[in-house]
Design an enzyme around this catalytic site. Structure first.
Site: not given
Length: 319
Positions: A48, A77, A110, A221, A224, A281
């Protein structure tokens, strides 16, 4: 905070914050504010590219006394380039250094894909770079059980509390169980109304492995990223079945999508940049869907996977 008991006895918060695509410029503040409103699980990854900022937010909250370290559940991960045991050691050292922590609570493999090692100073995170052309994949001959053995040693050392796998099929998990000393505590999978994977979920529950759902809102998700499948299929937020169920329970469609998951004992890691949405959430377990709701939602399943390695056009046929 609802928790799930893992097969090693640790308690994992059922709802956490996914750190994928949180921009580095706002990430530290986002993590800090999430802790402030009640989040305790943070799902990150080497790939990430924002673990330093995640660590900054965590450590600021710890310093300010918002929470104690033992109350947090921090996840990372192992990326594809670090599957060799010697590189697993380098990877966890990098993760802990970036997060400024002595240990993490959960470390996943991952993907079941071993790519050639790329030194941190050459490119980090390497994404799909393998030290050659940007469009060329180069693989290492590292079996999953070899990487897993290195993970077990991380648990023995105390730098990782729990270990798991992500994006694995049932067959790969079954093979891993045949030879492991420590069984996976958690499996993270793409799981939403368009990709429900009921047989895999039934299997994981039968072998006592907890499940974390990602991309719980379907293709949202990936919009974009201009993902072709995400653009071609309708948003789940406006799906007639979800809208009808939401209206019946007088809740938002997003809450239906998350409760459909948590009511079956599965963990979720939705992301939002808005404080109000973060709160919404986090608080989805205050109502129950009916049997008819579940039956109607099951009909939405079309086996649509967004995070598909085959779509990368670089994976050899043996995978």
């Amino acid at each position: 905070m609802t928790t799930v008991t893992l097969n090693n006895g640790y308690q994992m918060p059922q709802i956490g914050l996914g750190c994928w695509k949180i921009d580095k410029s706002i990430c530290a503040d986002q993590i800090y504010e999430a802790i402030k409103v009640g989040y305790r699980l943070f799902d990150g990854a080497m790939d990430y590219g924002n673990e330093k900022e995640v660590g900054q937010g965590i450590n600021r909250a710890l310093k300010d006394g918002l929470v104690k370290r033992e109350a947090l559940f921090i996840v990372s991960k192992l990326w594809n380039n670090y599957h060799s045991p010697k590189n697993v050691e380098k990877a966890i050292a990098k993760v802990l250094q970036d997060l400024q922590l002595d240990y993490i609570d959960l470390f996943y493999i991952h993907f079941p894909i071993a790519q050639r090692f790329v030194p941190f100073e050459e490119k980090y995170p390497p994404t799909f770079y393998c030290g050659a052309g940007e469009d060329e994949f180069i693989f290492e001959n590292v079996p999953i059980h070899v990487t897993w053995s290195a993970f077990e040693k991380l648990v023995d050392r105390g730098v990782v509390k729990s270990i798991g796998v992500s994006n694995f099929s049932g067959a790969l998990i079954e093979d891993l169980l045949r030879g492991c000393s420590i069984k996976p505590q958690v499996v993270q999978i793409e799981h939403h109304c368009y990709l429900q994977q009921p047989r895999l979920i039934e299997y994981l529950k039968r072998v006592d492995i907890a499940i974390t759902s990602y991309s719980s809102f379907g293709g949202e998700s990936f919009l974009e990223l201009e993902h072709p499948k995400a653009k071609s299929v309708g948003t789940l937020f406006k799906h007639p079945t979800i809208l009808r169920i939401a209206k019946n329970h007088q809740v938002a469609p997003a809450k239906v999508l998350l409760r459909w998951i948590t009511q079956r004992g599965i963990c979720v890691i939705p992301k939002s940049n808005k404080k109000q949405r973060l709160l919404e959430n986090l608080n989805v377990n205050d109502f129950d869907l009916t049997k008819n709701d579940f039956e109607d939602i099951s009909k939405i399943d079309i086996g649509l996977r967004f995070n598909d390695p085959w779509a990368w056009n670089k994976i050899p046929t043996f995978l």
